[in-house]
Design a protein around this motif. Structure first.
Motif: not given
Lengths: 335, 304
Positions: B238-239, B242-243, B245, B258, B262, B265-266, B269, B272-273, B276-277, B279
């Motif tokens: 996942a990381a 996210f990057l 790759m 995610l 990004r 994000i503001l 919500w 984004v939420t 991740g939840l 994961i």
């Protein structure tokens, strides 16, 4: 003790050589021509191609290139960035303090919360406190920290507007770079508000980076304490009528600390890996973000040498942990 | 010899022993409430993943151009059609999350499969033969472990090229040394014991000794390591996603989702939420099971 240290250093040499082989081999194992790859999709003129081939020495035998590379490393020459044209080592040492500052803050948070949490959980085994602390620790341990960082930004920077979203300090402040640590430099500058600004930029990234080490330290402290609390000398101490606080704090804790220190040492690797994600999310100008940016820019000399430098940092820290270990537990020295 | 081990009564005894061991295992595992909950969540996730087309209300990449960034149903402006809202190009979040479970679980299974089989075999060889083979293998593992795992995986993916398959290979390579070390340590512990010596005297070949005599007695810690690696694999993949790759858009992999979310994000919500939840819940379930397994398989824990 000196013999112990020298032996540990001698053991590192093969690993160190291996690390240089990995970082050297990194660009060479790329399928295709390294110069063409660095040029990317824009292509390259034949004259320039020839010049670069000679400049990097790609036209010579591979082992000769490797020894040349080692020679360069020993002279502190890690190559230049393709993008900024700066020496990689200069860039590394400019950005490294930012990562160190962030990691130290994270480690302070992790240790100062993790160890007490583990002690409380162990001394009240099976209680509500134990279960909720360890439950929380497991959640922290399972946390995708890049998401955790985004959540904190949504809540504290977006809704509550307490903290800034990114960077190390507000653009309003300028002061000379003395230590490279923003918290110290801002204090030294004596400017009003500078320290607060630096601190408010540091809070969220530190919490995010601390999350996993904190959980690991809390879990490790608990299990080490549980093991030690079952030992005979603890029972003796209890039987002597010592207060529970003294038994836990003095007799048990000292012996439980050895595995905990190992875990703290190991978490340096975790911190550096976490820094990649944390710094990317908070635009923190440290080596983690530098590596990610260089990868996406195909700045291979930076990636190559950055990888090497980070591995060396991890190795040195592990060596220091080993030494502390030898200091705390003299038995290990005579292994 | 074969006559004795395969006679009906011996087989019965063997079967009974195995059943007893399983019952013992389940007894200790089910003592741990968290582990049982984790197991149920994990089973639910597997079911969701396998029957994703049945559970998902919409397709994973189906776009509703008139419903961009619709909030979840309980918020103002939410629609019943999109329970968890939609993302920036009008895709249903819930459906993408359900399809995403397939990727995460698949990544976990493949990565642990590769890392465990190669790691255990290499560890067996190192521990059994000792000497120069052992030294060379362990030095190579030390080198891999000298790098922070995510960084090494990231650089490897940069070399191999971004994508889910390469990400899985890279993660398997960085996770594998843990299996090697663990297996080697238990082989070193077991190989001097009497039952191994007696099997060797009876004429068992090195291969038989390694795989049939020693290996089964080393599997406890390896199983625990496998669950730990399973959750690490999901997190690292996942990381990487996210990057940018890992899995590439529009794949509904949670990390990749995610990364795409990004910039909102503001503003939104929910985009984004929820990934991740998802994961977190998956990794937490696997870790709960892992803790339970460790307690049930570790003889030291049983006395308490």
């Amino acid at each position: 003790m000196l013999g112990f240290i020298l032996k540990r250093i001698a053991l590192l040499i093969p690993t160190l050589l291996g690390i240089t082989i990995v970082s050297f081999g990194f660009v060479r194992v790329l399928p295709g021509d390294p110069v063409l790859l660095m040029a990317g999709e824009r292509g390259i003129k034949p004259e320039r191609y020839q010049k670069l081939m000679e400049q990097f020495g790609y036209d010579r035998p591979i082992w000769e290139q490797y020894f040349d590379y080692l020679n360069q490393l020993l002279h502190g020459n890690l190559g230049n960035s393709l993008v900024t044209k700066q020496p990689v080592i200069t860039e590394f040492f400019t950005l490294f303090p930012a990562t160190v500052e962030l990691s130290i803050c994270a480690l302070i948070i992790a240790v100062s919360i993790g160890i007490p949490a583990g002690i409380i959980a162990a001394s009240k085994r099976g209680s509500f406190w134990d279960q909720s602390l360890m439950g929380t620790a497991l959640v922290g341990y399972s946390m995708p920290i890049f998401w955790w960082g985004l959540l904190l930004i949504i809540v504290f920077s977006g809704w509550l507007q307490w903290t800034p979203v990114s960077g190390r300090i507000s653009l309003l402040y300028f002061f000379p770079d003395v230590t490279g640590f923003m918290l110290i430099d801002s204090l030294l500058s004596g400017q009003k508000g500078a320290f607060t600004s630096a601190l408010s930029h540091l809070v969220l990234p530190s919490i995010v980076l601390a999350t996993i080490p904190l959980a690991v330290i809390a879990r490790q402290t608990r299990s080490a304490m549980l093991e030690v609390l079952g030992e005979d000398y603890v029972r003796t101490a209890r039987a002597k009528g010592l207060s529970p606080a003294r038994v836990v704090g003095v007799h048990a804790l000292r012996n439980a600390m050895i595995p905990v220190i190992t875990v703290i040492g190991l978490s340096v690797g975790t911190l550096l890996a976490g820094a990649i994600l944390t710094e990317t999310i908070f635009s923190w100008p440290g080596i983690g973000k530098w590596m990610v940016d260089s990868i996406s820019r195909r700045d291979y000399p930076v990636v190559q040498s950055g990888l090497l430098m980070i591995a060396i940092v991890v190795m040195v820290v592990n060596l220091l942990v080993d030494m502390t270990y030898g200091l705390i537990n003299p038995r290990i020295r005579h292994d | 010899m074969t006559d004795i081990t395969n006679s009906p009564s011996a087989l019965d005894v063997k079967r009974q022993m195995r059943r007893q061991m399983l019952a013992d295992f389940w007894f200790y595992f089910s003592e741990n409430r968290g582990a049982v909950i984790g197991l149920w969540v994990f089973i639910a996730l597997v079911t969701l993943a396998v029957f994703a087309p049945v559970f998902a209300p919409h397709g994973a990449t189906q776009q509703y151009r008139d419903a961009l960034l619709v909030p979840p149903v309980w918020q103002d402006g939410g629609q019943w059609k999109f329970l968890l809202g939609t993302d920036a190009v009008g895709r249903d979040m819930l459906s993408r999350l359900i399809y995403g479970a397939r990727f995460s679980l698949f990544i976990g299974v493949v990565v642990v499969g590769i890392a465990a089989t190669t790691g255990v075999s290499v560890g067996l060889i190192a521990g059994y033969y000792r000497g120069a083979v052992d030294t060379v293998i362990m030095r190579i593992m030390d080198i891999i472990l000298a790098f922070p795992s995510l960084l090494l995986a990231l650089v490897m993916v940069a070399i191999l090229g971004p994508g889910l398959l390469n990400a899985m290979i890279a993660i398997a390579i960085v996770l594998q040394p843990h299996f090697v070390r663990l297996t080697r340590a238990s082989v070193l512990n077991e190989r001097g014991k009497d039952y191994v010596t007696s099997a060797r005297v009876a004429g068992a070949s090195p291969f038989y000794l390694m795989t049939r005599t020693i290996l089964p007695n080393c599997l406890g810690p390896v199983t625990v390591q496998a669950t730990l690696s399973f959750s690490n694999a999901i997190l690292d993949a996942a990381a990487l996603g996210f990057l940018g790759m890992g899995a590439q858009p529009p794949t509904p992999e949670w990390g990749t989702m995610l990364a795409e979310a990004r910039e909102f994000i503001l503003r939104a919500w929910w985009v984004v939420t929820f990934p991740g939840l998802a994961i977190l819940i998956t990794v937490l379930a696997v870790n709960l099971v892992g803790d339970g397994l460790r307690d049930a398989l570790d003889p030291k824990m049983k006395r308490s």
